[in-house]
Design a protein around this motif. Structure first.
Motif, PDB file in Angstrom:
ATOM      1  N   MET A 298       0.811  -1.225   0.000  1.00 25.81           N
ATOM      2  CA  MET A 298       0.000   0.000   0.000  1.00 25.81           C
ATOM      3  C   MET A 298       0.843   1.273   0.000  1.00 25.81           C
TER       4      MET A 298
ATOM      5  N   LEU B 106      -4.467  -6.909  -0.299  1.00 23.20           N
ATOM      6  CA  LEU B 106      -3.614  -5.819   0.164  1.00 23.20           C
ATOM      7  C   LEU B 106      -2.714  -6.357   1.268  1.00 23.20           C
TER       8      LEU B 106
ATOM      9  N   THR C 174       0.155  -5.002   3.749  1.00 21.42           N
ATOM     10  CA  THR C 174       0.834  -3.788   4.206  1.00 21.42           C
ATOM     11  C   THR C 174       1.426  -3.960   5.593  1.00 21.42           C
TER      12      THR C 174
ATOM     13  N   ILE D 275      -7.316   2.462   3.434  1.00 19.03           N
ATOM     14  CA  ILE D 275      -8.060   1.487   2.627  1.00 19.03           C
ATOM     15  C   ILE D 275      -9.409   2.066   2.195  1.00 19.03           C
TER      16      ILE D 275
ATOM     17  N   ILE E 250      -8.820   3.689  -1.025  1.00 17.24           N
ATOM     18  CA  ILE E 250      -8.604   2.724  -2.117  1.00 17.24           C
ATOM     19  C   ILE E 250      -9.889   1.980  -2.448  1.00 17.24           C
TER      20      ILE E 250
ATOM     21  N   THR F 263      -7.444  -8.024   3.232  1.00 18.30           N
ATOM     22  CA  THR F 263      -6.336  -7.113   3.538  1.00 18.30           C
ATOM     23  C   THR F 263      -5.606  -7.677   4.749  1.00 18.30           C
TER      24      THR F 263
END
Length: 227
Positions: free
Chosen positions: A14, A114, A116, A127, A130, A138
């Motif tokens: 990210m 995702l 991160t 997020i 996004i 995620t």
């Protein structure tokens, strides 16, 4: 004759890859350094780039020569988190080409996750920008035993995707993230943001995500050692 295969899943970093949040982290890290009587040098800034909270704090403590007895990781992390959450609540800028590539991969029905190092309470704010609906899942740095550069977070993401790590493609921008993907055996597309990443096995490079097509993505995945 068929061309290169696309990955079974795409695992996105990210900070610095999808969103240009590294300058925001810089503000919080500079404030941390000043609280301990030092200025954030360029060398120290680059050393903390992409780190999990404990690693970043340790490097600042070391630079400021804070004794072990004075290293209150919990309190300093809470202060930094509060600062970053306030900064993240403002508009977050996208990295060039990231939004378009997310849409392109989604249209091809390739699962995306995702991955991160940012802890969940901060990551969730970013997020929102996004759109979490883009991702199957995620995974945040505080949800695995050890964050990047350890492989745990990428191994967990591949497990959630139901795919072998070699069948996935990681998209990263930093040495820390690229090292994590490499350690997990995940082919890695690196688009450096603030610091150069060294060549290594299962690693390919591009200057920007802008203009990247699915055919080019498949070629990069194959060049990185993907299936």
């Amino acid at each position: 004759m068929s061309g290169p295969l696309l990955p079974a899943a795409v695992l996105w970093d990210m900070d610095g890859t999808i969103l240009d949040t590294e300058p925001i982290w810089d503000i919080a890290m500079e404030a941390l350094a000043r609280r301990h009587g030092i200025e954030m040098t360029e060398e120290l800034r680059l050393a903390t780039l992409g780190n999990n909270a404990v690693d970043a704090l340790t490097k600042v403590f070391d630079a400021a020569r804070v004794p072990e007895s004075g290293r209150d990781f919990e309190a300093e992390e809470a202060t930094m988190v509060e600062h970053v959450i306030g900064l993240f609540a403002r508009e977050l800028p996208w990295r060039p080409g990231a939004r378009e590539l997310l849409d392109l991969i989604a249209a091809a029905e390739i699962p995306m996750l995702l991955v991160t190092n940012t802890q969940r309470d901060i990551a969730d704010i970013a997020i929102t920008t996004i759109d979490s609906g883009r991702f199957v899942a995620t995974v945040c740095g505080d949800e695995v035993a050890v964050g990047k550069p350890a492989p745990d977070i990428y191994l967990r993401a591949a497990e959630i995707a139901g795919a072998h790590p070699n069948d996935c493609l990681a998209i990263e921008d930093s040495p820390t993230g690229a090292a994590a993907a490499h350690a997990a055996g995940v082919p890695n597309l690196v688009v450096p943001s603030q610091i150069a990443v060294r060549p290594a096995g299962k690693r390919v490079f591009r200057d920007t995500l802008a203009g990247l097509t699915l055919d080019e993505l498949a070629g990069l995945y194959a060049a990185a050692g993907g299936r």
